[in-house]
Scaffold this motif. Sequence first.
Motif, PDB file in Angstrom:
ATOM      1  N   VAL A  48      -6.671 -17.808 -13.365  1.00 55.73           N
ATOM      2  CA  VAL A  48      -7.439 -17.373 -13.043  1.00 55.73           C
ATOM      3  C   VAL A  48      -7.498 -15.909 -13.224  1.00 55.73           C
ATOM      4  O   VAL A  48      -7.106 -15.849 -13.184  1.00 55.73           O
ATOM      5  CB  VAL A  48      -7.174 -17.696 -11.389  1.00 55.73           C
ATOM      6  N   ALA A  49      -8.915 -16.377 -13.578  1.00 53.27           N
ATOM      7  CA  ALA A  49      -9.625 -14.743 -13.996  1.00 53.27           C
ATOM      8  C   ALA A  49      -9.855 -14.283 -12.575  1.00 53.27           C
ATOM      9  O   ALA A  49     -11.280 -14.037 -12.598  1.00 53.27           O
ATOM     10  CB  ALA A  49     -10.373 -15.265 -14.710  1.00 53.27           C
ATOM     11  N   ALA A  50      -8.852 -13.621 -11.969  1.00 58.73           N
ATOM     12  CA  ALA A  50      -9.207 -12.963 -10.287  1.00 58.73           C
ATOM     13  C   ALA A  50      -8.477 -11.921 -10.405  1.00 58.73           C
ATOM     14  O   ALA A  50      -7.379 -11.959 -10.461  1.00 58.73           O
ATOM     15  CB  ALA A  50      -9.418 -13.729  -9.541  1.00 58.73           C
ATOM     16  N   ALA A  51      -8.472 -10.945  -9.563  1.00 61.90           N
ATOM     17  CA  ALA A  51      -7.662  -9.930  -9.021  1.00 61.90           C
ATOM     18  C   ALA A  51      -6.385 -10.673  -7.632  1.00 61.90           C
ATOM     19  O   ALA A  51      -5.237 -10.105  -8.756  1.00 61.90           O
ATOM     20  CB  ALA A  51      -8.156  -9.111  -8.038  1.00 61.90           C
ATOM     21  N   LYS A  52      -6.502 -11.671  -7.186  1.00 64.76           N
ATOM     22  CA  LYS A  52      -5.401 -12.838  -6.801  1.00 64.76           C
ATOM     23  C   LYS A  52      -5.714 -14.318  -6.847  1.00 64.76           C
ATOM     24  O   LYS A  52      -6.951 -14.630  -7.245  1.00 64.76           O
ATOM     25  CB  LYS A  52      -5.363 -12.303  -5.441  1.00 64.76           C
ATOM     26  N   ARG A  53      -5.182 -14.834  -5.814  1.00 60.65           N
ATOM     27  CA  ARG A  53      -5.071 -16.644  -6.835  1.00 60.65           C
ATOM     28  C   ARG A  53      -5.755 -17.363  -5.726  1.00 60.65           C
ATOM     29  O   ARG A  53      -6.662 -15.856  -5.128  1.00 60.65           O
ATOM     30  CB  ARG A  53      -3.780 -16.856  -6.345  1.00 60.65           C
ATOM     31  N   SER A  54      -6.850 -17.974  -6.612  1.00 63.95           N
ATOM     32  CA  SER A  54      -7.652 -18.635  -5.327  1.00 63.95           C
ATOM     33  C   SER A  54      -7.148 -19.803  -4.603  1.00 63.95           C
ATOM     34  O   SER A  54      -5.715 -20.175  -4.505  1.00 63.95           O
ATOM     35  CB  SER A  54      -7.665 -19.460  -7.013  1.00 63.95           C
ATOM     36  N   PRO A  55      -7.238 -19.845  -3.814  1.00 70.53           N
ATOM     37  CA  PRO A  55      -7.238 -20.519  -2.541  1.00 70.53           C
ATOM     38  C   PRO A  55      -7.141 -21.910  -2.688  1.00 70.53           C
ATOM     39  O   PRO A  55      -6.363 -23.130  -2.431  1.00 70.53           O
ATOM     40  CB  PRO A  55      -8.010 -19.980  -0.923  1.00 70.53           C
ATOM     41  N   ALA A  56      -8.152 -22.148  -3.816  1.00 70.18           N
ATOM     42  CA  ALA A  56      -8.412 -23.522  -4.205  1.00 70.18           C
ATOM     43  C   ALA A  56      -7.478 -24.729  -5.272  1.00 70.18           C
ATOM     44  O   ALA A  56      -6.862 -25.286  -5.163  1.00 70.18           O
ATOM     45  CB  ALA A  56      -9.949 -23.874  -4.651  1.00 70.18           C
ATOM     46  N   LEU A  57      -6.255 -23.443  -6.245  1.00 72.10           N
ATOM     47  CA  LEU A  57      -5.336 -23.532  -7.100  1.00 72.10           C
ATOM     48  C   LEU A  57      -4.073 -22.484  -6.432  1.00 72.10           C
ATOM     49  O   LEU A  57      -4.191 -21.475  -7.774  1.00 72.10           O
ATOM     50  CB  LEU A  57      -6.000 -23.270  -8.464  1.00 72.10           C
ATOM     51  N   PRO A  58      -3.546 -22.579  -5.645  1.00 71.06           N
ATOM     52  CA  PRO A  58      -2.700 -21.351  -4.975  1.00 71.06           C
ATOM     53  C   PRO A  58      -1.328 -21.494  -5.722  1.00 71.06           C
ATOM     54  O   PRO A  58      -1.019 -20.280  -5.345  1.00 71.06           O
ATOM     55  CB  PRO A  58      -2.561 -22.316  -3.334  1.00 71.06           C
ATOM     56  N   ASN A  59      -1.102 -22.612  -6.741  1.00 69.11           N
ATOM     57  CA  ASN A  59      -0.161 -22.264  -7.062  1.00 69.11           C
ATOM     58  C   ASN A  59      -0.412 -21.748  -8.577  1.00 69.11           C
ATOM     59  O   ASN A  59       0.843 -22.267  -9.403  1.00 69.11           O
ATOM     60  CB  ASN A  59       0.771 -23.754  -7.118  1.00 69.11           C
ATOM     61  N   VAL A  60      -1.373 -21.881  -8.949  1.00 61.54           N
ATOM     62  CA  VAL A  60      -1.673 -20.835 -10.142  1.00 61.54           C
ATOM     63  C   VAL A  60      -1.887 -20.095  -9.845  1.00 61.54           C
ATOM     64  O   VAL A  60      -2.780 -19.253  -9.885  1.00 61.54           O
ATOM     65  CB  VAL A  60      -3.296 -21.644 -11.180  1.00 61.54           C
ATOM     66  N   PRO A  61      -1.634 -19.140 -11.404  1.00 66.45           N
ATOM     67  CA  PRO A  61      -1.047 -17.467 -11.394  1.00 66.45           C
ATOM     68  C   PRO A  61      -2.441 -16.599 -12.261  1.00 66.45           C
ATOM     69  O   PRO A  61      -3.485 -17.618 -12.724  1.00 66.45           O
ATOM     70  CB  PRO A  61      -0.162 -17.227 -12.157  1.00 66.45           C
ATOM     71  N   THR A  62      -2.617 -15.920 -11.767  1.00 66.13           N
ATOM     72  CA  THR A  62      -4.051 -15.137 -12.801  1.00 66.13           C
ATOM     73  C   THR A  62      -3.268 -14.983 -14.026  1.00 66.13           C
ATOM     74  O   THR A  62      -2.243 -14.412 -14.276  1.00 66.13           O
ATOM     75  CB  THR A  62      -4.089 -13.545 -11.509  1.00 66.13           C
ATOM     76  N   PHE A  63      -4.269 -13.972 -14.869  1.00 67.24           N
ATOM     77  CA  PHE A  63      -4.126 -13.754 -16.036  1.00 67.24           C
ATOM     78  C   PHE A  63      -3.722 -12.410 -15.591  1.00 67.24           C
ATOM     79  O   PHE A  63      -2.635 -11.885 -16.849  1.00 67.24           O
ATOM     80  CB  PHE A  63      -5.493 -12.920 -16.456  1.00 67.24           C
TER      81      PHE A  63
END
Length: 347
Positions: free
Chosen positions: A240-255
């Motif tokens: 996920v291209a964000a500063a922190k993980r998305s609540p919709a995809l909590p198990n997917v790391p950020t870049f």
Amino acid sequence: MPLNFSLWPGGAGAEKTARSRLRLCLFLSAFLLVRAACPAGAACPAGEVTLFVPERAESPLYRIYGLLDAAFKEEIFLRIKPAVRPGRGGSYAISALQDSKGDSCSMAAVSLPAFFLMSAGWDRLYDAGEIYPFAVIGAIPNALWVDERSPLRTLEDFLAWARRETVLRGKRLDVAGTGRFTDQHLASLQLGRATGLRIGYLPLLGAAESAESAKSGPAAACWGPAYPLREMPGLRPLAVAAAKRSPALPNVPTFLESGCAVQNLVWLCLALPASTPEAIREKSRAEAAKVLKNPALRQKLAAFGLTLPGESEDLERIMDHQKETALKLIRDYALIPKEEIPPKAAW
């Protein structure tokens, strides 16, 4: 005591006229009460507002904007009538809005910073100054998605494979996305710079075409908002291209967690033509603010992965920041070739 019209001057002959006048007065009183309770609905035919949406009806974005209908009806007695206008990263939806009357009965779904990015080139379909975004629905980051059948399970897997393909075999990998000169186009440039890989961008009509390209080729992956998995069938998110993980995809790391400096946030907005009179603009802003406070709507938007604007969020500040960011990104990433940029940007 019931009214006895036969006692009025003129006798029974006046009774029919008096009754008609009373009915007319009662009707007008009721009409004015409804109009006062529903100022926007009274101005639009059948109490409907047309909303030009840049994605097909089966898309998650269409469903997000479709959530507004119940809240608009509950809060300001208006119905939202979606009108699908896919293509050119949202430019066709904005162009459709330009043809409306500016009476607040037509709106367009627009996203930032793509709204500014796409208005900077010679081949633009609109000038940013011709459109007036008046409400922010929420923000959502983009994510990198691959076919769920792919052996690539993580971003590290994808980057290792991409290095073999691009460095050892001299190939260029394409990542698909929606439209040219959009946030997803920018995300490919960001990924290429962060990794040093030859990452190309494949602009397609909409999210469905982009996803299909990642599943069956020719794209190696696709960009798409960080929606819940149910909204992206057949795909697997890698980062996920964000500063922190998305609540919709909590198990997917950020870049960023993988040491890759890619952040790409999209703001979803509602817009009117800039020609809309100030009185209607002000009313539209107030009504949208009321609608977007609806608890049921906020809960449903959050379930899609959107970060909702707070009470203190200022639209003008967001717009100014996004405009400045768009200018910087165009320069820093050469998003738009120099020969395609007019000497003076329209905005």
